[in-house]
Each structure stands twice: as C-alpha cells, then as structure tokens.
Motif scaffolding. Structure first.
Motif, short mmCIF file in Angstrom:
data_model
loop_
_atom_site.label_atom_id
_atom_site.label_comp_id
_atom_site.label_asym_id
_atom_site.label_seq_id
_atom_site.Cartn_x
_atom_site.Cartn_y
_atom_site.Cartn_z
N ASN A 79 0.81 -1.22 0.00
CA ASN A 79 0.00 0.00 0.00
C ASN A 79 0.85 1.28 0.00
O ASN A 79 0.61 2.21 0.77
CB ASN A 79 -0.95 0.01 1.20
N ILE A 80 1.83 1.33 -0.90
CA ILE A 80 2.69 2.51 -0.96
C ILE A 80 2.47 3.33 -2.23
O ILE A 80 3.00 4.44 -2.35
CB ILE A 80 4.18 2.13 -0.85
N LEU A 81 1.69 2.81 -3.19
CA LEU A 81 1.41 3.53 -4.44
C LEU A 81 -0.07 3.44 -4.76
O LEU A 81 -0.76 2.52 -4.32
CB LEU A 81 2.20 2.91 -5.60
N ASP A 82 -0.56 4.40 -5.54
CA ASP A 82 -1.93 4.34 -6.02
C ASP A 82 -2.02 3.38 -7.19
O ASP A 82 -1.08 3.29 -8.02
CB ASP A 82 -2.41 5.72 -6.46
N ALA A 83 -3.12 2.66 -7.29
CA ALA A 83 -3.34 1.79 -8.44
C ALA A 83 -3.28 2.62 -9.71
O ALA A 83 -3.82 3.72 -9.77
CB ALA A 83 -4.70 1.10 -8.31
N GLY A 84 -2.60 2.08 -10.72
CA GLY A 84 -2.42 2.80 -11.97
C GLY A 84 -1.02 3.33 -12.13
O GLY A 84 -0.59 3.63 -13.25
N GLU A 85 -0.29 3.46 -11.03
CA GLU A 85 1.09 3.94 -11.11
C GLU A 85 2.01 2.82 -11.58
O GLU A 85 1.66 1.64 -11.58
CB GLU A 85 1.56 4.47 -9.74
N GLU A 86 3.23 3.21 -11.96
CA GLU A 86 4.23 2.26 -12.45
C GLU A 86 5.10 1.79 -11.28
O GLU A 86 5.45 2.55 -10.39
CB GLU A 86 5.12 2.96 -13.50
N PHE A 87 5.42 0.51 -11.29
CA PHE A 87 6.35 -0.05 -10.31
C PHE A 87 7.15 -1.12 -11.02
O PHE A 87 6.63 -1.84 -11.86
CB PHE A 87 5.59 -0.64 -9.12
N ARG A 138 5.85 -0.25 -21.10
CA ARG A 138 6.78 -1.12 -20.38
C ARG A 138 7.81 -1.72 -21.35
O ARG A 138 8.99 -1.84 -21.02
CB ARG A 138 6.00 -2.24 -19.68
N THR A 139 7.36 -2.08 -22.56
CA THR A 139 8.28 -2.62 -23.56
C THR A 139 9.32 -1.57 -23.96
O THR A 139 10.51 -1.86 -24.05
CB THR A 139 7.51 -3.09 -24.80
N TYR A 160 -1.62 -5.73 -14.60
CA TYR A 160 -1.51 -6.08 -13.18
C TYR A 160 -1.73 -7.55 -12.89
O TYR A 160 -1.73 -7.95 -11.73
CB TYR A 160 -2.48 -5.24 -12.35
N GLY A 161 -1.93 -8.36 -13.89
CA GLY A 161 -1.93 -9.79 -13.64
C GLY A 161 -3.23 -10.50 -13.90
O GLY A 161 -4.23 -9.93 -14.33
N LEU A 162 -3.22 -11.80 -13.61
CA LEU A 162 -4.28 -12.70 -14.03
C LEU A 162 -5.66 -12.30 -13.53
O LEU A 162 -6.62 -12.24 -14.30
CB LEU A 162 -3.96 -14.12 -13.54
N GLU A 163 -5.78 -12.06 -12.22
CA GLU A 163 -7.10 -11.75 -11.65
C GLU A 163 -7.70 -10.53 -12.31
O GLU A 163 -8.89 -10.52 -12.69
CB GLU A 163 -6.99 -11.55 -10.14
#
Length: 304
Positions: A67-75, A160-161, A234-237
């Motif tokens: 819980n250190i970034l808002d959803a939608g940001e890059e990590f 990302r690419t 953000y993945g499978l789910e």
C-alpha cells in the motif's frame, strides 16, 4: 567475519496459496521481526483481494512495501530493490529481524542474489524513435537486445516494452556499473505442498476471493480511472475479471479460465524457484501440510 551471525535476513517464499504470509507473520512474532513484501502488486492501494494481501493476518506486526502507491502507477524491479534495501537497513537499525516474504521471482532475485541494479535515465530521443514503431517490432527489438528475456510481462504493455528496450540499450552501451551490494546473509525458507493439495488450495482460495468481492474491486478500480490495459498488466485476476466486466467472459468461464491460469502460474513460480537454486540460492524446503513453523525454527537452530 567469523563473529557475524549466520544470517541477517529471513526469507519465506513459495507459490501462490502456499501460506507464505501466515508463516512469515508467525516467525515475526517469535523473532521480533518485521515483514517486507516481495510482491509486485501488493504495493498498490485498493488492490487488496486480487493481490491476496491478507492484511488481517499481520495484526500488530509491521509490514513494508504494501500500500505505498496508487493503483495505476508504475512499479518495477529496480524500484523494488531500492525500497527493499532501504527497508532492510531501517529494520536492522531498530535491531529487529527483516523477514522477506513473497512469490515474485524477479523481486526475490533482486533481494537475494547480490547484484545492485542501475538507475537507467530516460532517453527521450530513443523513446521518440520507438514511439513510431509497432508493438511486434518493439517486441522483436527487445528480444534481440535480451535473448534471455524471461519477464514476458515486458511484452504486454507498450510503455513497459519501450522502457525495457531503453534499459537494455543503456546496459549494452554502459555495462553493468553498480554500487556495492549491502552485506545481506539470507536464510531462505520455501513452502512446499503436494501438487494436488496445492491445486485444491488455489481453487478454494479463488472461490473465497470471488465471494469476498474481487469482481467489485476490479470494477471500482476501473471506475476510479485505471484503464483496462493497465489492469491487464496487473496480472491474471485483473485481466480475466476485466474481460468478464467487458462482457467477454461469462461468470462461469471467468472462474474456470482464471482458476486454470492461476494453477499454471503456480507451476511457473516453482520453476523459477528451481532456477534460483541452480543459480546458487540455497532454499530450505518445509512441508506446508505439516508444521512449517516448527520445521523453520529447527532449520534455524541447525544453521545458527
């Protein structure tokens, strides 16, 4: 060097639904520890059910990189390594035991294998050139720069690419210049389950998360401005539930396809752990269906 303790970082790893968080928290309570998450998605606020944060399990145990970034940001893995090293030093300064917990292979590698990643600056001229190219051409360029490419998520998102190409090009031109890596002596514990039991746990956990409102969580994220493309990343789910919310999958197909995809993902995690062992990371395996806490404490006694 002989007076140093044998380890100053405890790591708990395993495939999805293996009980990593529960074991890490139990160890933190017994050993005066704090947990550092090695999960590529738990850093994001509002992505709770889909990432399996299980925050209720922590109680009063401090945790980091959740819980250190808002959803939608890059990590990315570079940002993870920088934050992991900062958390590791901070916890050690408090005379407590850092406990790394997660299943994201690249993040675990970045913490355990002793190489410090370089902060690659943005190359605006290169980016402008790459923006003119199609996705297939970008993917081929990245594969040529990195024939050993194992992070296929770099090929799912255009930006990302481009960033991955930028990093690979920089490393080719400048080499792998890096700062010294801190003195980290990890003891790595892996949780292992018999295959059929792990499959049962994955299916049961998915059913539970859907009942707890995972579909509503994804819907709220999209309504808050997170694009479908970003959710796919953000993945499978988030990818499969996004397809369901767009009317591309029925509720039953969502469950069946997502369940199968998570089973496949768990196999890929186990393959990654075996690769880590081949690269010199010693993993002490404990049985998830026995008493993994007691087994871990016994391993710690043996190596102390």
């Amino acid at each position: 060097m002989s007076n140093l303790p044998p380890h100053n970082l405890l790591t708990v790893l395993g495939p999805t639904a293996s009980g990593k968080t529960r074991l890490a928290v139990a160890l933190a309570r017994l050993l005066d520890g704090e947990v550092i998450s090695a999960d590529s998605r738990q850093v994001f606020r509002g992505m709770d059910i889909g990432t399996g944060k299980d925050l209720h399990e922590y109680g009063t145990i401090p945790y980091h990189l959740i819980n250190i970034l808002d959803a939608g940001e890059e990590f990315n893995v570079f940002a993870f390594q920088r934050l992991f090293l900062a958390a590791f030093e901070e916890i050690r300064c408090r005379k407590r035991l850092p406990i790394l917990c997660g299943g994201t292979g690249m993040y675990l590698d970045a913490a355990l294998r002793g190489y410090r990643m370089v902060a690659v600056p943005e190359n605006h001229e290169l980016r402008a050139e790459l923006e003119q190219r199609g996705m297939e051409e970008l993917a081929e360029l990245l594969r040529n720069l990195r024939p050993e490419l194992h992070n296929s998520t770099d090929l799912l998102d255009r930006q990302r690419t481009i960033r991955a190409i930028e990093i690979a090009q920089y490393e080719r031109e400048h080499g792998h210049e890096s700062e010294p890596f801190p003195d980290i002596r990890p003891l790595v514990i892996g949780i292992r389950w018999e295959r059929s039991e792990l499959r049962r746990r994955i299916t049961e956990r998915l059913q539970q998360r859907l009942e707890e409102g995972m579909i509503l969580e994804v819907e709220r994220l999209h309504q808050a401005g997170v694009s479908w493309e970003r959710l796919d990343y953000y993945g499978l789910e988030y990818r499969f539930i996004g397809a369901h919310l767009r009317g591309e999958l029925s509720r039953n197909d969502l469950f069946q396809k997502l369940n199968s995809a998570i089973h496949d993902f768990a196999k890929r995690q186990e393959t990654w752990f075996r690769r880590m062992e081949k690269h010199g990371v010693k993993i002490h395996w404990v049985n998830g269906d026995a008493d993994p806490l007691a087994e871990t404490l016994e391993i710690m006694r043996q190596v102390s």
